[in-house]
Design an enzyme around this catalytic site. Structure first.
Site, mmCIF file in Angstrom:
data_model
loop_
_atom_site.group_PDB
_atom_site.id
_atom_site.type_symbol
_atom_site.label_atom_id
_atom_site.label_comp_id
_atom_site.label_asym_id
_atom_site.label_seq_id
_atom_site.Cartn_x
_atom_site.Cartn_y
_atom_site.Cartn_z
ATOM 1 N N SER A 113 0.542 -1.458 0.243
ATOM 2 C CA SER A 113 0.298 -0.131 -0.067
ATOM 3 C C SER A 113 0.827 1.273 -0.204
ATOM 4 C CB SER A 113 -0.885 -0.400 1.486
ATOM 5 O OG SER A 113 -2.311 1.317 1.043
ATOM 6 N N HIS A 114 0.646 1.741 0.570
ATOM 7 C CA HIS A 114 1.331 3.012 1.167
ATOM 8 C C HIS A 114 2.883 3.124 1.600
ATOM 9 C CE1 HIS A 114 0.245 2.306 5.470
ATOM 10 N NE2 HIS A 114 1.354 2.684 5.444
ATOM 11 N N ASP A 277 -2.762 5.816 -3.370
ATOM 12 C CA ASP A 277 -2.429 5.409 -2.300
ATOM 13 C C ASP A 277 -1.025 5.084 -3.711
ATOM 14 O OD1 ASP A 277 -3.633 3.755 -2.567
ATOM 15 O OD2 ASP A 277 -3.406 3.636 -0.407
ATOM 16 N N ASP A 279 -1.357 1.180 -3.895
ATOM 17 C CA ASP A 279 -2.380 0.309 -4.508
ATOM 18 C C ASP A 279 -4.046 1.242 -4.320
ATOM 19 O OD1 ASP A 279 -3.322 0.432 -1.761
ATOM 20 O OD2 ASP A 279 -3.670 -1.429 -1.044
ATOM 21 N N ASP A 281 -6.219 2.185 -3.115
ATOM 22 C CA ASP A 281 -7.355 2.250 -2.239
ATOM 23 C C ASP A 281 -7.522 3.854 -1.634
ATOM 24 O OD1 ASP A 281 -5.335 2.067 -0.579
ATOM 25 O OD2 ASP A 281 -6.250 0.146 0.378
ATOM 26 N N ARG A 282 -5.985 4.973 -1.120
ATOM 27 C CA ARG A 282 -6.826 5.881 -0.248
ATOM 28 C C ARG A 282 -6.980 7.019 -1.760
ATOM 29 N NH1 ARG A 282 -2.658 5.797 4.272
ATOM 30 N NH2 ARG A 282 -3.249 4.052 5.031
ATOM 31 N N LYS A 376 -11.113 -0.026 0.579
ATOM 32 C CA LYS A 376 -11.726 1.567 0.343
ATOM 33 C C LYS A 376 -11.350 1.452 -1.575
ATOM 34 C CE LYS A 376 -7.288 2.071 3.178
ATOM 35 N NZ LYS A 376 -6.860 0.298 3.535
HETATM 36 C C1 VG1 Z 1 -2.371 2.542 8.597
HETATM 37 C C2 VG1 Z 1 -4.168 3.447 8.635
HETATM 38 C C3 VG1 Z 1 -5.283 2.443 8.884
HETATM 39 C C4 VG1 Z 1 -5.643 1.405 7.425
HETATM 40 C C5 VG1 Z 1 -4.076 1.145 7.073
HETATM 41 C C6 VG1 Z 1 -4.611 0.404 5.302
HETATM 42 O O1 VG1 Z 1 -3.421 1.370 9.120
HETATM 43 O O2 VG1 Z 1 -4.179 3.930 10.414
HETATM 44 O O3 VG1 Z 1 -6.610 3.337 8.909
HETATM 45 O O4 VG1 Z 1 -6.824 0.838 7.231
HETATM 46 O O5 VG1 Z 1 -3.018 1.829 7.566
HETATM 47 O O6 VG1 Z 1 -4.206 1.117 4.847
HETATM 48 P P1 VG1 Z 1 -2.002 1.336 10.584
HETATM 49 O O7 VG1 Z 1 -1.992 0.215 11.608
HETATM 50 O O8 VG1 Z 1 -0.164 1.819 10.028
HETATM 51 O O9 VG1 Z 1 -2.517 3.151 11.489
HETATM 52 V V1 VG1 Z 1 -3.228 0.726 3.642
HETATM 53 O O10 VG1 Z 1 -3.941 1.394 1.891
HETATM 54 O O11 VG1 Z 1 -1.315 1.071 4.312
HETATM 55 O O12 VG1 Z 1 -3.610 -0.253 3.401
HETATM 56 CO CO CO Z 2 -3.464 1.596 0.596
#
Ligand code: VG1
Ligand code: CO
Length: 543
Positions: A113-114, A277, A279, A281-282, A376
């Site tokens: 993801s991010h 982001d 992947d 979804d953000r 998302k």
């Molecule tokens: C983070 C965010 C959370 C989100 C998750 C996955 O998690 O705070 O809101 O659902 O990333 O997003 P954490 O545990 O690091 O706070 V993604 O777009 O990185 O799959």
């Molecule tokens: Co993501």
């Protein structure tokens, strides 16, 4: 085709966090690492024999190779059919849609993801179930349990599959459908929104800059915004996905999408700025000179969703993750619909969406989505904003201030302390936990604590309980501070401090958020003894 059963031994730490198993790429590249976990996914879900799965990833370094490994393991485990995005590419929401549209048994998504990508950065894998959503906690726990005792995995010896050609091919008895990653997703978006109205908006001179951050959304945004909606060529920037996201963090916030943010704060700003982001979804939404916090975005989208065809009949309810501000709750109250507060992570929204209890969900980390998929969805949020702007003929800033005049403003900010030694993070959290019971009535930096707890959630549908989801501290001036540890990092610990302060509809909504929040920030720092424990006061990232 001969199925090979390969002997293996467990590898420590195969425990999924907030969103799948994330580790350094080199960890995933070591022999048997990916294989052990994929076999554990298959075993935890009752065996893969005769099943159909969707497979794809965000295109980061190691994506292509990992997909070839999984294809062979799927064949070795008797999978009937795989649906794979061309060149192994699928955004997370597009994968969720394909799982649902084809009625498959689930899907495997490769993404961190991010998190940054590259051989020295991060890689990840997650399993989504037949509803299209991330595996619930009991299932990921089962995967880890199996991985911790694994003795063998199954695969076949075969040449790599050419993933560049759309169409059907076979590996032994397993069918492989290679599909256009964008087509079905774009078609779904056309059913949800008024594309004619958005086309009219662009035709009337509306300008936009969408920063795909060299990540997976580039092809989706280019085809939908420029291709189908008539946005000017060049609207989508950094549109070509790269294995290392050009060295950046594909995290759409004012820090990591700074060039876009700066553009939006300048006199050259287009009408709308958006980013997504790694992947897809953000999303980040910025108007001319007006940053929309993700918590506010969720509230504005929920309040105005009826302006888009898919939600014309109204929404059933709204869910937000606990650290997300209360702005969405105010909208739910005004609409007379239910508001749910869940732990962090999209997997907690799945049951509520499946049961029809909620239509729109969101997280403060720039995630918003609806019941159209079970993830998302970054581009969905951007399209809903465009649909609302087209209908209201208001600017982002106007819409935002009208929203605050109606509901009041929840000033909000998240402060991330990254790379904290694991022991220091644990000591800060355990100190808070130990003090929770005695905090009420005590004052910190001039604010008295009204309530404090460790957030726990009982799923209203299946009754499962998730404890220890972060510490909430409510102060007597209507502000709140939340502490939790990140569950998506791959090294050391990240402490997230979330702060918010409500100002009523008649109050001042134009003050700088940092000023409004300085009181609750000071109180949160004092309650947690953060400066002493971490040896610093400034966070790495403020969103
Ligand atoms: C983070 C965010 C959370 C989100 C998750 C996955 O998690 O705070 O809101 O659902 O990333 O997003 P954490 O545990 O690091 O706070 V993604 O777009 O990185 O799959
Ligand atoms: Co993501």
């Amino acid at each position: 085709m001969n199925i090979e059963t390969v002997r293996t031994t467990p590898i420590e730490g195969q425990v999924p966090g907030t969103s799948g198993l994330r580790k350094k790429t080199r960890v995933f590249m070591q022999p048997s690492y990916l294989e052990n976990f994929v076999q554990s996914i298959f075993d935890a879900t009752g065996g893969a024999g005769g099943k159909t799965f969707v497979l794809g990833g965000d295109g980061r370094y190691h994506n292509a190779q990992a997909i070839q490994t999984i294809i062979k393991m799927a064949a070795g485990n008797g999978v009937a059919r795989l649906i794979i995005g061309q060149n192994g590419i699928l955004s997370t929401p597009a994968a969720s849609h394909l799982i649902r549209k084809n009625g498959t048994d689930g899907g495997i998504i490769l993404s961190a993801s991010h998190n940054p990508g590259g051989v020295d950065e991060d890689f990840g894998i997650k399993f989504n179930t037949a509803n299209g959503g991330p595996a619930p906690e009991h299932l990921t726990a089962k995967m880890s349990e199996i991985a911790a005792g694994i003795t063998r995995y199954k695969t076949v010896q075969a040449a790599d599959i050419d993933l560049s050609r759309i169409g059907q091919t076979h590996l032994g008895g397993m069918a492989i459908d290679i599909v256009d990653p964008v087509e079905d997703y774009a078609a779904l978006m056309e059913t949800l929104f008024d594309f004619d109205a958005i086309r009219g908006l662009f035709a009337g001179g509306f300008t936009m800059c969408f920063d795909a951050m060299h990540a997976v959304t580039g092809p989706y945004a280019s085809q939908i915004l420029e291709g189908r909606l008539g946005a000017a060529p060049g609207t989508v920037i950094n549109a070509v996905p790269q294995e290392d996201f050009a060295g950046g963090h594909p995290d759409p916030n004012p820090i990591w999408a700074k060039p876009l943010f700066d553009l939006m704060m300048s006199d050259k700003a287009p009408d709308l700025g958006a980013a997504s982001d790694g992947d897809g979804d953000r999303n980040m939404i910025v108007g001319k000179g007006a940053y929309v916090t993700p918590s506010d975005s969720l509230a504005v989208l929920a309040a105005n969703a009826h302006l888009a065809p898919a939600y014309r009949g109204g929404i059933a309810g709204i869910a937000r993750s606990m650290p997300t501000s209360a702005a969405a709750d105010r909208v739910a109250k005004a609409l007379g619909i239910a508001a749910y507060e869940t732990p962090t992570g999209w997997k907690f929204f799945g049951n509520l969406l499946d049961a029809g209890k909620v239509t729109i969900c969101g997280e403060e980390s720039a995630g918003t989505g609806s019941d159209h998929v079970r993830e998302k969805d970054g581009l969905w949020a951007v399209l809903l904003w465009l649909n609302i702007l087209a209908e209201t003929k208001m600017s982002v800033a106007e819409l935002l201030s009208a929203h605050w005049r109606a509901y009041g403003r929840d000033y909000y900010s998240r402060h991330d302390y990254e790379n904290v030694p694991v022991e220091a993070a644990a000591s800060l959290m355990s100190g808070l936990k130990a003090g929770l019971a005695t905090l009420i009535g005590q004052s910190f930096a001039g604010l008295a604590v009204q309530a404090a707890d460790s957030f726990a959630y009982e799923d209203p549908i299946d009754g499962s309980v998730s404890e220890n989801q972060g510490y909430r501290i409510f102060f007597d001036n209507g502000s709140r501070a939340v502490f939790r540890l990140s569950g998506t990092g791959t090294q050391a610990a990240t402490i997230r401090l979330y702060i918010e302060q409500y100002v009523a509809p008649a109050g001042d909504h134009t003050t700088d958020a940092a000023d409004v929040l300085s009181g609750v920030k000071a109180a949160a720092v004092a309650v947690s003894d953060l400066e002493n424990i971490l040896g610093r006061s400034d966070p790495d990232v403020i969103t």
